[in-house]
Design an enzyme around this catalytic site. Sequence first.
Site, PDB file in Angstrom:
ATOM      1  CG  HIS A  83      -1.820  -1.038   1.196  1.00 55.54           C
ATOM      2  ND1 HIS A  83      -3.074  -0.975   0.498  1.00 55.54           N
ATOM      3  CD2 HIS A  83      -1.988  -2.340   1.720  1.00 55.54           C
ATOM      4  CE1 HIS A  83      -3.642  -2.199   0.722  1.00 55.54           C
ATOM      5  NE2 HIS A  83      -3.000  -2.924   1.422  1.00 55.54           N
ATOM      6  CG  ASN A 120      -7.726  -4.923   0.761  1.00 49.54           C
ATOM      7  OD1 ASN A 120      -7.135  -3.832   0.754  1.00 49.54           O
ATOM      8  ND2 ASN A 120      -7.375  -5.957   1.052  1.00 49.54           N
TER       9      ASN A 120
END
Length: 721
Positions: free
Chosen positions: A105, A178
Amino acid sequence: MPAPDTKDLPSPAIRNGLADHQPGEGSSPITDAEGNAGELHQDVPADAGHDAAQTHLTDNFGHRISDNQNSLKAGERGPTLLEDFVLREKIFHFDHERIPERIVHARGSGAHGIFEVTKAIPEWTKAALFQKQGNSCPVFVRFSTVAGGAGSVDTPRDVRGFAVKLYTEQGNWDLVGNNIPVFFIQDAMKFPDLVHSVKMEADRGYPQAASAHDTFWDFVSLMPESMHMIMWAMSDRGIPRSLRMIEGFGVHTFRFVNAKGEGRFVKFHWKPVLGLESTTWDEAVKIAGADPDFHRRDLWEAIDSGNFPQWDLGVQVFDEAWALQQPYDVLDATKLIPEEEIPVEVIGRMTLNRNVDNFFAETEQVAFLPTNILPGIDFSNDPLLQGRLFSYLDTQKSRLGTTNFHQIPINAPKCPFHNFQRDGLMQTLVPTGRANYEPNTLAEAGEDGGPRACPETGFSSFRENAERNDPTGKLRVRAEAFADHYSQARLFYRSQTENEQAHIASALVFELSKVEIEHVPPRVIARLRNIDEDLAKRVADGLGIDLPGRAAAAKAPVDLGTSDALSIQKRAKPTFKGRKIGILFDQGSDREAITQLVSDIQTAGGTAFLVAPKIGPLKLKGGELKANGQLAGSPSVLFDAVVAMLLPERAETLAKDVGAVAWFADAWYHCKTIGACAGTREHLLPKANIEPDQGVIAPEKFMDVGPVRHWAREPKVRDLA
């Protein structure tokens, strides 16, 4: 490659490390064994010679490891134990592999906003935020890709992180998820292996931000539990049009606990008000070249222009009795709960209404912790979640350099916080007095004695242990209820439109075509046969290989029907809101017609972007007009639909420009609406090999058709697997 001479190296650690990691030195006969839930264990055979140290997996201090697939739990479905030094060391080392950017990320975009409760739910949770309709709190959201580094592009095929920090009156609540409701693995023990496999290959440092390479697919082909996630990742969910048009999921099963102490399981969903929208694969690739910051720019410009992105927060709430009846385990992060079984009930709305003031100070320094949770919300024994609860706090020390990262403004709660923690690197607070411990009686001497724990209002864990768990054993085992790896993958695939299924098959063909290890693609296809025979055949045909035998399944898959909620195209919203329209003009175009179309698009909630061969201002019929972008730098992949408003002679001139022809060819190829004036139809469309269909219309008809995809066109423009 000959092994180097290690006798003169400076330390035993370096000598031992090199000796154990020379090419071919760490290999031994392997016994493949199936675990309790069908997970693959590759072990040293019991009858092998056990004297060769380099063939045995150990921790960093030489302790041999008996199970590298499962964390240590209190019972088969129990919580993960802190004494599991193997898990802790593996996660600890993984968390600190990179500095200072995030290991995963790394590339993110953030924004501020507000969350408002639209339905009170005191019967489910005692969390103060949800006790009254209209309650609100500030939020900060960070969207991200997963595999690429901070300098990678926005549009690769990848999962998107969707992390929300809610600054409530009871402290921060971080819902860290997510844009896909399931995950690749079931146990946190496997997270470093997953990320190592999908990241750049260790010897060559590429490919960046891509899963289409050997190590990822080798790992996936050995992990049947990953196949459901693969269906999602290879679908159009992996190539979203905009961060404003993705769903968010908490992924794990959490708990609600009400004021009576009653507990229920809960799944969290963020539903975009603008609806779901994706690009095509070719479009995503071209956007990466045209604008590497496409998603970041899109989010910033939407907020900057007052078109605030919004999501509804929904929940699926159920009890243990319902969970017990399901053919899957609700604590398994590779499974979802179909919305047809438990409808998503909307309880709030989030609006992002302010861009960050400083990207580094806010978007880069924000630290999300799954352990940031409110009284009335609690964890479950999901083994992937349990590992995250340890990992996230640990990794912040590596990234932000200090245990005082909570004092950075973007991380600080917006309610008071008081404790006895003192000092530490980069301490910015100045606590006064002597009270840095408790219990103490300093208040009796007239001093400030400091805060105390409160059993009534403080966070307390859900006390019941009715999760089908025997807490008496310490086990490295995976529950048999986690063994069905294919049924929900089949549900997802069969719920897609024919067009979406073709996209999944084509994505698998593309990814596996990049795999150079010959035995890996057949192994993946063997697993696909447990999901859908036609899918497996299409992928095999696309790769030009024979269809392999079906992989053995730990638990035979069952048909779960279909769910429209899993399809992007079935839930598409025919709307102008959030969409950007490219309008091509040139000298002599009708200024009044252009400004009228721009006005109509804006009234409908869309954004118009004026494109011309030169920025201008250009002389038009009725005045002058300046373009927002030059044709060469504003390819049609940046827009949801295109309209051409040209004089015939200018269209004829532009037909000699390959960039102008490509502007229309790409829009055609990507199944977009094309508003084409007479000159464009006569000169430009033929050059682009475009045979007009219902999606190629006159500019004056554009508002009637709008920026939708014309998927019936796709078989005419490209071969799909």
